[in-house]
Design an enzyme around this catalytic site. Sequence first.
Site, PDB file in Angstrom:
ATOM      1  N   LYS A   2      11.302  20.861 -18.954  1.00  0.00           N
ATOM      2  CA  LYS A   2      12.503  21.952 -18.779  1.00  0.00           C
ATOM      3  C   LYS A   2      12.176  23.514 -19.340  1.00  0.00           C
ATOM      4  O   LYS A   2      12.519  24.461 -18.428  1.00  0.00           O
ATOM      5  CB  LYS A   2      13.861  21.732 -19.370  1.00  0.00           C
ATOM      6  CG  LYS A   2      14.635  20.423 -19.125  1.00  0.00           C
ATOM      7  CD  LYS A   2      15.710  20.258 -20.044  1.00  0.00           C
ATOM      8  CE  LYS A   2      16.480  19.009 -19.306  1.00  0.00           C
ATOM      9  NZ  LYS A   2      17.678  18.695 -20.578  1.00  0.00           N
ATOM     10  N   GLU A  49      21.618  16.601 -20.233  1.00  0.00           N
ATOM     11  CA  GLU A  49      22.113  17.726 -20.945  1.00  0.00           C
ATOM     12  C   GLU A  49      22.307  18.824 -19.790  1.00  0.00           C
ATOM     13  O   GLU A  49      21.306  19.049 -19.080  1.00  0.00           O
ATOM     14  CB  GLU A  49      21.256  18.168 -22.182  1.00  0.00           C
ATOM     15  CG  GLU A  49      21.901  19.120 -22.933  1.00  0.00           C
ATOM     16  CD  GLU A  49      20.812  19.250 -24.032  1.00  0.00           C
ATOM     17  OE1 GLU A  49      20.705  20.251 -24.836  1.00  0.00           O
ATOM     18  OE2 GLU A  49      19.592  18.484 -24.531  1.00  0.00           O
ATOM     19  N   ARG A  68       8.508   7.322 -19.819  1.00  0.00           N
ATOM     20  CA  ARG A  68       8.829   8.505 -18.919  1.00  0.00           C
ATOM     21  C   ARG A  68       7.869   8.268 -17.847  1.00  0.00           C
ATOM     22  O   ARG A  68       6.790   7.726 -17.775  1.00  0.00           O
ATOM     23  CB  ARG A  68       8.473   9.699 -19.708  1.00  0.00           C
ATOM     24  CG  ARG A  68       9.487  10.136 -20.684  1.00  0.00           C
ATOM     25  CD  ARG A  68       9.059  11.196 -21.324  1.00  0.00           C
ATOM     26  NE  ARG A  68       9.437  12.599 -20.789  1.00  0.00           N
ATOM     27  CZ  ARG A  68      10.804  12.956 -21.179  1.00  0.00           C
ATOM     28  NH1 ARG A  68      11.603  12.215 -22.025  1.00  0.00           N
ATOM     29  NH2 ARG A  68      11.304  14.102 -20.659  1.00  0.00           N
TER      30      ARG A  68
HETATM   31  P1  ATP Z   1      15.282  17.778 -23.142  1.00  0.00           P
HETATM   32  O1  ATP Z   1      14.648  16.930 -24.254  1.00  0.00           O
HETATM   33  O2  ATP Z   1      14.800  19.142 -22.837  1.00  0.00           O
HETATM   34  O3  ATP Z   1      16.882  17.680 -23.425  1.00  0.00           O
HETATM   35  P2  ATP Z   1      15.284  15.514 -21.164  1.00  0.00           P
HETATM   36  O4  ATP Z   1      14.015  15.474 -20.091  1.00  0.00           O
HETATM   37  O5  ATP Z   1      15.203  14.687 -22.445  1.00  0.00           O
HETATM   38  O6  ATP Z   1      14.972  16.928 -22.015  1.00  0.00           O
HETATM   39  P3  ATP Z   1      17.805  15.150 -20.483  1.00  0.00           P
HETATM   40  O7  ATP Z   1      18.908  15.992 -19.644  1.00  0.00           O
HETATM   41  O8  ATP Z   1      18.209  14.749 -22.113  1.00  0.00           O
HETATM   42  O9  ATP Z   1      16.595  15.878 -20.659  1.00  0.00           O
HETATM   43  O10 ATP Z   1      17.461  13.789 -19.689  1.00  0.00           O
HETATM   44  C1  ATP Z   1      18.392  12.879 -19.509  1.00  0.00           C
HETATM   45  C2  ATP Z   1      17.868  11.626 -19.252  1.00  0.00           C
HETATM   46  O11 ATP Z   1      16.690  11.501 -18.572  1.00  0.00           O
HETATM   47  C3  ATP Z   1      17.581  11.182 -20.719  1.00  0.00           C
HETATM   48  O12 ATP Z   1      17.759   9.872 -20.966  1.00  0.00           O
HETATM   49  C4  ATP Z   1      15.717  11.441 -20.489  1.00  0.00           C
HETATM   50  O13 ATP Z   1      15.422  10.446 -21.439  1.00  0.00           O
HETATM   51  C5  ATP Z   1      15.716  10.826 -19.137  1.00  0.00           C
HETATM   52  N1  ATP Z   1      14.445  11.526 -18.607  1.00  0.00           N
HETATM   53  C6  ATP Z   1      13.966  12.843 -18.673  1.00  0.00           C
HETATM   54  N2  ATP Z   1      12.833  12.959 -18.249  1.00  0.00           N
HETATM   55  C7  ATP Z   1      12.376  11.846 -18.005  1.00  0.00           C
HETATM   56  C8  ATP Z   1      10.928  11.281 -17.279  1.00  0.00           C
HETATM   57  N3  ATP Z   1      10.090  12.258 -17.059  1.00  0.00           N
HETATM   58  N4  ATP Z   1      10.782  10.179 -17.159  1.00  0.00           N
HETATM   59  C9  ATP Z   1      11.853   9.291 -17.372  1.00  0.00           C
HETATM   60  N5  ATP Z   1      13.098   9.525 -17.999  1.00  0.00           N
HETATM   61  C10 ATP Z   1      13.433  10.722 -18.081  1.00  0.00           C
HETATM   62 MG    MG Z   2      17.150  14.813 -23.899  1.00  0.00          MG
END
Ligand code: ATP
Ligand code: MG
Length: 549
Positions: free
Chosen positions: A266, A31, A256
């Site tokens: 974030k 995002e 994760r």
């Molecule tokens: P938000 O929920 O605030 O959008 P997010 O961490 O999910 O935060 P995205 O930009 O949607 O942010 O993340 C893009 C991809 O990265 C998603 O598929 C998410 O699952 C993955 N991702 C984010 N943080 C982690 C993490 N700590 N470990 C593994 N994958 C992650």
């Molecule tokens: Mg997300």
Amino acid sequence: MEEMSNYIKTIMAEDLKEGRVSEIVTRFPPEPNAYLHIGHARAIITDFECAKAFGGKTNLRFDDTNPTKEDNEYVEAIQEDLKWLGYEPDHVFFGSDYFEATYEKALLLIRKNLAYVDDLSQEEISKYRGTLTEPGIESPWRNRSVEENLDLFQKMRQGVFKDGEKTLRAKIDMASPNINMRDPILYRILHMHHHRQKDQWCIYPMYDFAHPLQDSFEKVTHSCCSLEFDNHRVLYDWVIANCDVEHVPHQYEFGRLNITGMIMSKRYLRMLVDMKKVSGYDDPRMPTLVGLKRRGFTADAIKNFVKSTGLSRVNSTVDYAALEEALRDDLKTKALRPNAVIHPLEVVIDNYPEEKVEYLDCPNNAEVEEMGSRPIAFSKHVYIEQDDFMEEKPNKKWKRLALGVEVRLMHAYFITATSVEKDESGKVIRVHATYDPATRSGSGFDGRKPNGNIHFVEKTTALPAEFRLFGPLLIEEDDTNKDLDFIERLNPHSLTTAQGFVESFLKDTQPFDHYQFVRNGYFVTDKDSTREKLIFNRTCELKSSFKLS
Ligand code: ATP
Ligand code: MG
């Protein structure tokens, strides 16, 4: 570091072998509302490396279906980050570019009597949704006719209604044990400016509806995401099954990645920046990719580290020390090893000629002969580390300089401290010493054993430099502070700066050049470093200061 097992690759290999897919296509869907952090690196590496292993493709798709916090700054930053990690997407897409196609699919669901316009408010919808132990209650608007729903949904799009006045919901099952299946919202009204679609739309699709469709439009075969989407998979499959799509994608979840002492949400990162607790998203203490880069971590170190953590369906927490170890592994045989004195103490060698400066030979990297050597200056005046001197040798283990004690100045001579000069407070400000000309390094001298080897920088040729030394942003959680807000747990000593000296050949150093400063650790030239003001960031020390479990 070895790559650990990766269960998604196993699934892909099976799917190819059984002919379920003919080519692997993945996507990384950030995002564009924040900078990427090292947790994202796991998703990036999974998406790109898994596809690459089978000659497949990976798209970058900006998941920009939520207009509230998205911005072009992030779109550009995310592309830079990917480039830095060494990944080039086959295509760059924007989720919002599918708004029209997504809208058509919503109309289709309405016509199939699988979606309805609801007048309940957001709060009422949550209340009616039930709990894990109680079924939900059907909305009184659930049985509107197809015609009425088509009419209302079109009016929603035309902007007839205010924010929150109506939603479009899927008609699934209010008694489903999976709460995500209790008539999830597909569209909501938001009269908001979108960074890309401008003011074209005032209805926005929800992630759970938009994402599977986007995957299908792009012919993604394996849609990988983190574990929290596990219980959304049934809804993902419902959308795909009911929207008459040409291509059927599948969702797979992985755990994760968390790292000790690092918070990667974030919200938290934004707060640190907004409250000016750090200098920006690229502050070297931040877990963002831009922060880690500025701290001196290399893309290879980050990739090797992430790969070494493996991939499975459980969330994992990995010791920060393992990331530092990956950096040392990467740079040990690559980085030059100059001398730098971070906390300088002047030593005057009384029996050395006043005006003379001689040059001695110093290997560029003691472990790699092919990296050659360079001349280092030596004279009557040198700087050593304050920590390398004590007036009195405290114990047998003290392998440094003290009064009456002889040490080797690395690649130069043996010196013995003879006296000290102090300021009014009693602090030693200068050490006097004598040297033994017969002990010149490389002269074949093999007599007595010095009380240790210490590094130095010659005073008249030395260049002043600022060293930025970092600690964790947060104080470690324990019983006394576990209930505190994270802002109250911020470590007041996470950044210290020191004014010292480096060898003169570093005058032309460029931002992001990596070094191992002898005995002081790995450093990188800061992006704000100039010829007039050299600045080096410490990436990590030479040995782990953390316990490796
Ligand atoms: P938000 O929920 O605030 O959008 P997010 O961490 O999910 O935060 P995205 O930009 O949607 O942010 O993340 C893009 C991809 O990265 C998603 O598929 C998410 O699952 C993955 N991702 C984010 N943080 C982690 C993490 N700590 N470990 C593994 N994958 C992650
Ligand atoms: Mg997300």
